[in-house]
Design an enzyme around this catalytic site. Sequence first.
Site, PDB file in Angstrom:
ATOM      1  CD  GLU A   1      -3.693  -5.942   2.873  1.00  0.00           C
ATOM      2  OE1 GLU A   1      -4.465  -5.189   3.510  1.00  0.00           O
ATOM      3  OE2 GLU A   1      -2.636  -5.828   2.674  1.00  0.00           O
TER       4      GLU A   1
ATOM      5  CD  GLU B   1      -2.992  -0.981   2.370  1.00  0.00           C
ATOM      6  OE1 GLU B   1      -2.618  -0.393   3.211  1.00  0.00           O
ATOM      7  OE2 GLU B   1      -3.927  -1.667   2.228  1.00  0.00           O
TER       8      GLU B   1
HETATM    9  C1  GAL Z   1      -4.027  -2.776   5.298  1.00  0.00           C
HETATM   10  C2  GAL Z   1      -2.672  -3.324   5.256  1.00  0.00           C
HETATM   11  C3  GAL Z   1      -2.645  -4.648   5.944  1.00  0.00           C
HETATM   12  C4  GAL Z   1      -3.284  -4.527   7.373  1.00  0.00           C
HETATM   13  C5  GAL Z   1      -4.752  -4.076   7.157  1.00  0.00           C
HETATM   14  C6  GAL Z   1      -5.604  -4.096   8.358  1.00  0.00           C
HETATM   15  O1  GAL Z   1      -4.012  -1.505   5.126  1.00  0.00           O
HETATM   16  O2  GAL Z   1      -2.115  -3.471   3.945  1.00  0.00           O
HETATM   17  O3  GAL Z   1      -1.224  -4.858   6.464  1.00  0.00           O
HETATM   18  O4  GAL Z   1      -2.856  -3.671   8.210  1.00  0.00           O
HETATM   19  O5  GAL Z   1      -4.737  -2.836   6.482  1.00  0.00           O
HETATM   20  O6  GAL Z   1      -7.002  -3.671   7.831  1.00  0.00           O
END
Ligand code: GAL
Length: 684
Positions: free
Chosen positions: A321, A163
């Site tokens: 994710e 990110e």
């Molecule tokens: C994202 C990040 C992950 C984790 C996640 C939690 O922004 O890439 O590593 O922290 O949020 O929601």
Amino acid sequence: MIIRSAASDRLGQTFTLPGDGILYGGDYNPEQWSPDVWLEDAALMQQAGVNVVTLGVFSWGRLEVADGVFDFEWMDRVVGILHDHGIAVTLATPTAAPPMWLINAHPEIMTVDASGVPTSQGGRLGWSPCSPVFRRYALRMVEKLARHYAGHPALALWHVSNEIGNENGYDYGADAAAAFRAWVEAKYTDVESLNSAWGTGFWGHTFSSFSQVNPPRVARTAHNPGLLLDFDRFTNDALLQHYIAERDLLRTITPDVPVTTNFMVMRGGGVQDYASWGDEVDVVANDHYTIGSNGLRHEELSFSADRTRGIAHGAPWILMEHSASSVNWQGRNASKAPGEMTRNSLAHVARGADAVCFFQWRQSIVGAEQYHSGMVPHAGPDSKVFREVTELGATLRRISEVTGARVSHGDAAVLWDQQSYWAFHSTRKPADDISFHETPAAIHAALSHHHVATDVISPSEDLAGYHLVVVPNLYLADAELAARLTAYAGSGGHVLVTYLSGIVDPSGAVIPGGYPGAFRDLLGIRVDEFYPLFVGETRTVVTTSGATWTVSDWTESVELVGATASASYTAAPLAGEPAITQNSVGAGTAHYLSAVLDPEALDSYLGELVEMAGIRPLASAPAQVEITQRSGARHDYLFAINHLEVEAVVEVGAAAVDLVTGAAFDGRVAAGAVAVLKVEQRIE
Ligand code: GAL
């Protein structure tokens, strides 16, 4: 998953990710666990149908344990275990989290905030993309990792950093200031052009040399909007250049392994113009989290997923994710209701994802994300979450033939532009609390309620093939876009432009002569003055067909210059003035909406436009049953996601098999359920 993208086309290369179905998995952080847990994890992954995991996202400190001292032994064992269990690896370059030894030896690699406070150790990212020292260390780590795993059969995809821009967006430090000056000089060449573009005559802020230019550090009043807009552009470029530096190095070492990085396309914020990143990744990957307090969070998800597909020019993409249940960063963090995670996952697939991944595989018991859900929660595999995760894995296998099928080209397009977003937020406006995202998202939702196939695309995309193009809050516009929209309408297309569109030029300067400067001629109107409303205030407008609609937040004084009124304000100060207009443009039409319609009225208005544009819905179904279509070589796949608490009747006009149940579709989708309906290809 076969990858086709602008980036791979440029290389003349087609990449294939392992497996012939949908990729399923998540971030895996084995360094938080002992080796016996690794074995249990691999077995559980198999049980859940996981076929890919993302490894090493935050592992720099465990891979380079001291300056120049590397240890891959533990990761070799993990990769070996995964490979033995048939699980592919998306390997992250670990540059998101610089090690303690590096931050302590070189504190100058860290970003500095607008007040001059440097980022300290203890978080992640935080480094400056403009720091040459950071770049040197990062690329050394990347090179070691790539050389070590080059040729490993488990290595499927590179995941650059994490990110990028999330926690290292704006940097006001010395390296960034020097880089910003160089960027500004490269753009404007001479300082007069800079002064003219930014309008530095205002407050007498004229620069006599580029060396006087600084990032917009804390000042007691607002900064110059032109400078802020260029600082946004510069920041995006600096972050993107970091990605490209890592990517190019990876390509020289492992030319056959595709490279991506995870985007954050969701409502709110944004230091990245992902339209400029989309063609630099071999496959678009996105992270998406729903906001629990938003009762219509599934609509925000749909909008974000369609935006992601737009960035990928319609090609399948990776959901890198999302969360199995709650997150830990929203104050009150709601757990997902039974079935919600499945609906979320399949909604991404419905809108073009060929991979469904989570943050993270096993919920942490230590560290800052202890209370963030995982696919294996604290309760272990004997849990509601893990059972749903396993069931989802089975569902994804049952629907695997949708892999590679593209989401059918939209009948409607909603334009979304990051440059407009930046420009919109760079200045003090008549109503500062109007959110840039509300209008496009509300219009997308209204189209979705009518089951219209809709794309969310950048204004630079080809408009041919759309029946309706919506231009919502497109605050910054140039003459070229206005000409393209005019040509599109002239050849029979239908355009809807909303308030706060076409107001400023690419420098951020208001286009004079009446709003919306860029689109006045197209629309046949001229806006004399804005009339924002106070929070809670409403007005009514009455349409030519006699309907009365409620509006809030924003109204305008519109003058007709060729257009006709479709609705007018009913009360002072704008009584009798047009609120919604329609203009004939060649074989098509151009409409203007000058006020924020309430959701019900917006649904009605969009319904009228959809009908006028001759758009046929994808299916007949209640508004809160989400319908999308992916088109394969011989079949169409209609996704019907029932967000209601009651069974819904869905008519698709063809015999269908529901791939989720394997049974012939009887026209009913149970409360909260998802049907993936395979039908013979429907020729329009
Ligand atoms: C994202 C990040 C992950 C984790 C996640 C939690 O922004 O890439 O590593 O922290 O949020 O929601």
